[in-house]
Design a protein around this motif. Structure first.
Motif, PDB file in Angstrom:
ATOM      1  N   ASP A   1     -10.244  -6.042   1.023  1.00 53.99           N
ATOM      2  CA  ASP A   1      -9.199  -5.176   0.673  1.00 53.99           C
ATOM      3  C   ASP A   1      -9.382  -3.869   0.708  1.00 53.99           C
ATOM      4  O   ASP A   1     -10.682  -3.645   1.149  1.00 53.99           O
ATOM      5  CB  ASP A   1      -8.761  -5.234  -1.038  1.00 53.99           C
ATOM      6  N   GLY A   2      -8.584  -2.731   0.581  1.00 55.00           N
ATOM      7  CA  GLY A   2      -8.863  -1.501   0.999  1.00 55.00           C
ATOM      8  C   GLY A   2      -9.154  -0.619  -0.207  1.00 55.00           C
ATOM      9  O   GLY A   2      -9.051   0.643  -0.024  1.00 55.00           O
ATOM     10  N   MET A   3      -9.376  -1.009  -1.265  1.00 48.29           N
ATOM     11  CA  MET A   3      -9.861  -0.424  -2.657  1.00 48.29           C
ATOM     12  C   MET A   3     -10.998  -0.588  -3.224  1.00 48.29           C
ATOM     13  O   MET A   3     -11.775   0.167  -3.847  1.00 48.29           O
ATOM     14  CB  MET A   3      -8.643   0.034  -3.645  1.00 48.29           C
ATOM     15  N   GLY A   4     -11.282  -2.002  -3.371  1.00 46.29           N
ATOM     16  CA  GLY A   4     -12.407  -2.588  -4.136  1.00 46.29           C
ATOM     17  C   GLY A   4     -12.386  -2.301  -5.421  1.00 46.29           C
ATOM     18  O   GLY A   4     -13.243  -2.606  -6.432  1.00 46.29           O
TER      19      GLY A   4
ATOM     20  N   MET B   1      -5.023   6.273  -0.967  1.00 48.19           N
ATOM     21  CA  MET B   1      -6.527   6.085  -1.595  1.00 48.19           C
ATOM     22  C   MET B   1      -7.224   4.512  -1.156  1.00 48.19           C
ATOM     23  O   MET B   1      -7.496   3.915  -2.045  1.00 48.19           O
ATOM     24  CB  MET B   1      -6.449   6.299  -3.058  1.00 48.19           C
ATOM     25  N   GLU B   2      -7.138   4.593   0.381  1.00 48.93           N
ATOM     26  CA  GLU B   2      -7.588   3.098   0.850  1.00 48.93           C
ATOM     27  C   GLU B   2      -8.438   3.544   1.823  1.00 48.93           C
ATOM     28  O   GLU B   2      -8.486   4.211   2.631  1.00 48.93           O
ATOM     29  CB  GLU B   2      -6.293   2.237   1.335  1.00 48.93           C
ATOM     30  N   THR B   3      -9.617   2.748   1.865  1.00 44.60           N
ATOM     31  CA  THR B   3     -10.652   2.677   2.764  1.00 44.60           C
ATOM     32  C   THR B   3     -10.063   2.683   4.199  1.00 44.60           C
ATOM     33  O   THR B   3     -10.695   3.213   5.053  1.00 44.60           O
ATOM     34  CB  THR B   3     -11.800   1.347   2.487  1.00 44.60           C
ATOM     35  N   PHE B   4      -8.861   1.778   4.272  1.00 42.97           N
ATOM     36  CA  PHE B   4      -8.303   1.631   6.006  1.00 42.97           C
ATOM     37  C   PHE B   4      -7.898   2.988   6.316  1.00 42.97           C
ATOM     38  O   PHE B   4      -8.535   3.365   7.555  1.00 42.97           O
ATOM     39  CB  PHE B   4      -7.106   0.950   5.575  1.00 42.97           C
ATOM     40  N   GLY B   5      -7.429   3.761   5.365  1.00 44.13           N
ATOM     41  CA  GLY B   5      -6.943   5.266   5.671  1.00 44.13           C
ATOM     42  C   GLY B   5      -8.305   6.184   5.902  1.00 44.13           C
ATOM     43  O   GLY B   5      -8.409   7.069   6.805  1.00 44.13           O
ATOM     44  N   VAL B   6      -9.142   6.032   4.936  1.00 46.68           N
ATOM     45  CA  VAL B   6     -10.290   6.824   5.105  1.00 46.68           C
ATOM     46  C   VAL B   6     -11.207   6.849   6.322  1.00 46.68           C
ATOM     47  O   VAL B   6     -11.534   7.984   6.856  1.00 46.68           O
ATOM     48  CB  VAL B   6     -11.403   6.541   3.846  1.00 46.68           C
TER      49      VAL B   6
END
Length: 372
Positions: free
Chosen positions: A126-129, A137-142
């Motif tokens: 997933d993108g947040m954990g 606020m997602e690691t994808f975007g980070v």
């Protein structure tokens, strides 16, 4: 790849409630929609990140809006599928894998429901954990993936496409406005990405962790062991690496309101002997736990409230005076601790003045530290 049974779904729902840090929506609704889909013969298939091909098209699936509104406007289950189809038509490509936006609460169930309805496998990542309240606020975007184009659908068959290019913060603001106009909740398909980008930016195997958490709680209850210790043991042996009890007591005060598409408020938990009191502040999800002026845990580390007897999570919209609870802190994985990540979902992103200190580095008298 592996097919998930309803027992797996139940365990994921329980575990995702804990990882949801009070938000992400009540997984019960999604679990019931999945049970109905399974009765019709559908099955969700779980795909390990290593099984995703580099040129696959992966899309994140979720709901967005105030979790309390979902309780009032129960979805049919088709809304998130329609969002996926709208995005596919716009891109001119077929999605080959689905990934959860977050692994918390209802937003662990929605992508599983889409996977069951469409036959598209869901990636164990997933993108947040955890759960966060905003789409950027997602690691994808980070780590460089554009959240848009994003497809947004409601329960009346309306759909909207938003494309803000690489500006994920603007995507969140536009999409939030659309969701508010749709009645406070909407269903989305976002962050279209390649398989290689998925493997580079996602938090791996969080659905498996949720399943392990749920199973551990269930087994602990049936064998007379502590559900709390089962949760702590499961977290400390995962990529999260650390968990602890912050306070056990009762809910003595809750202040909560829905505004701007979020549930915001505070809750006070007081020890049974009145010796200690902890205040939780939340925006859909718990952001900070403080004992007086002392920080016990702070975003992006996870703060969850568990029912003392069952070990099951209590969402922020379900907190009530008199509940007997355990407040726990869970550390975030390393991918969520980089300077780039903290810029997007660290304390300052929520207007919290206190700096982030890793949970395992916070030494507080009275906070129970139970590593495995």
């Amino acid at each position: 790849m592996q097919q998930l049974s309803m027992v797996d779904i139940d365990n994921i729902a329980h575990g995702a409630g804990i990882l949801g840090t009070g938000g992400g929506g009540d997984p019960y609704i999604g679990r019931m929609l999945l049970a109905e889909e399974y009765r019709r013969g559908s099955v969700a298939t779980l795909m390990d990140p290593d099984e995703v091909a580099d040129d696959d098209l992966v899309v994140a699936s979720a709901f967005m809006g105030a979790p309390s509104v979902v309780m009032e406007r129960i979805p049919s289950g088709d809304e998130a599928v329609e969002a996926l189809r709208v995005l596919e038509r716009h891109l001119g490509r077929t999605v080959t894998a689905i990934v959860p936006m977050e692994c918390g609460g209802l937003n662990s169930m929605i992508p599983l429901l889409v996977a069951a309805k469409t036959g598209i496998p869901i990636v164990d990542a997933d993108g947040m954990g955890r759960a966060f309240p905003e789409l950027q606020m997602e690691t994808f975007g980070v780590y460089g993936v554009s959240g848009s184009p994003i497809a947004i659908c409601d329960d009346r068959g309306h759909s909207v496409l938003v494309d803000t290019g690489a500006d994920n913060l603007s995507m969140e603001r536009h999409a939030r406005g659309v969701a508010i106009r749709m009645g406070g909740v909407a269903y989305i398909a976002e962050y279209p990405m390649s398989g290689s980008d998925l493997k580079r930016t996602a938090i791996p195997r969080t659905l498996t962790l949720a399943r392990s958490l749920g199973k551990a709680v269930t087994q602990a209850k049936s064998s007379g062991r502590s559900p709390l210790q089962a949760v702590i043991d499961s977290c400390t042996t995962s990529i999260y690496g650390h968990a602890r009890l912050l306070l056990e007591g009762k809910v003595v005060d809750v202040a909560r309101a829905t505004s701007g598409g979020f549930v915001r408020g505070t809750a006070e938990i007081r020890a049974f002997d009145d010796s200690r009191s902890v205040e939780l502040s939340f925006q859909n999800e718990h952001l900070i736990a403080k004992e007086g002026d002392t920080v016990l845990a702070i975003v992006p580390d996870l703060i969850s409230v568990l029912d003392t007897e069952t070990g099951l999570a209590i969402n922020t919209e379900s907190l009530r005076f008199g509940q007997r609870v355990q407040v726990i802190g869970i550390a975030t994985p390393s991918i969520m601790r980089t300077p780039e990540a903290l810029d997007v979902f660290g304390p300052s992103a929520f207007g919290v003045e206190e700096p982030w200190v890793p949970l395992e580095n916070i030494l507080v008298a009275g906070a129970v530290h139970r590593d495995a």
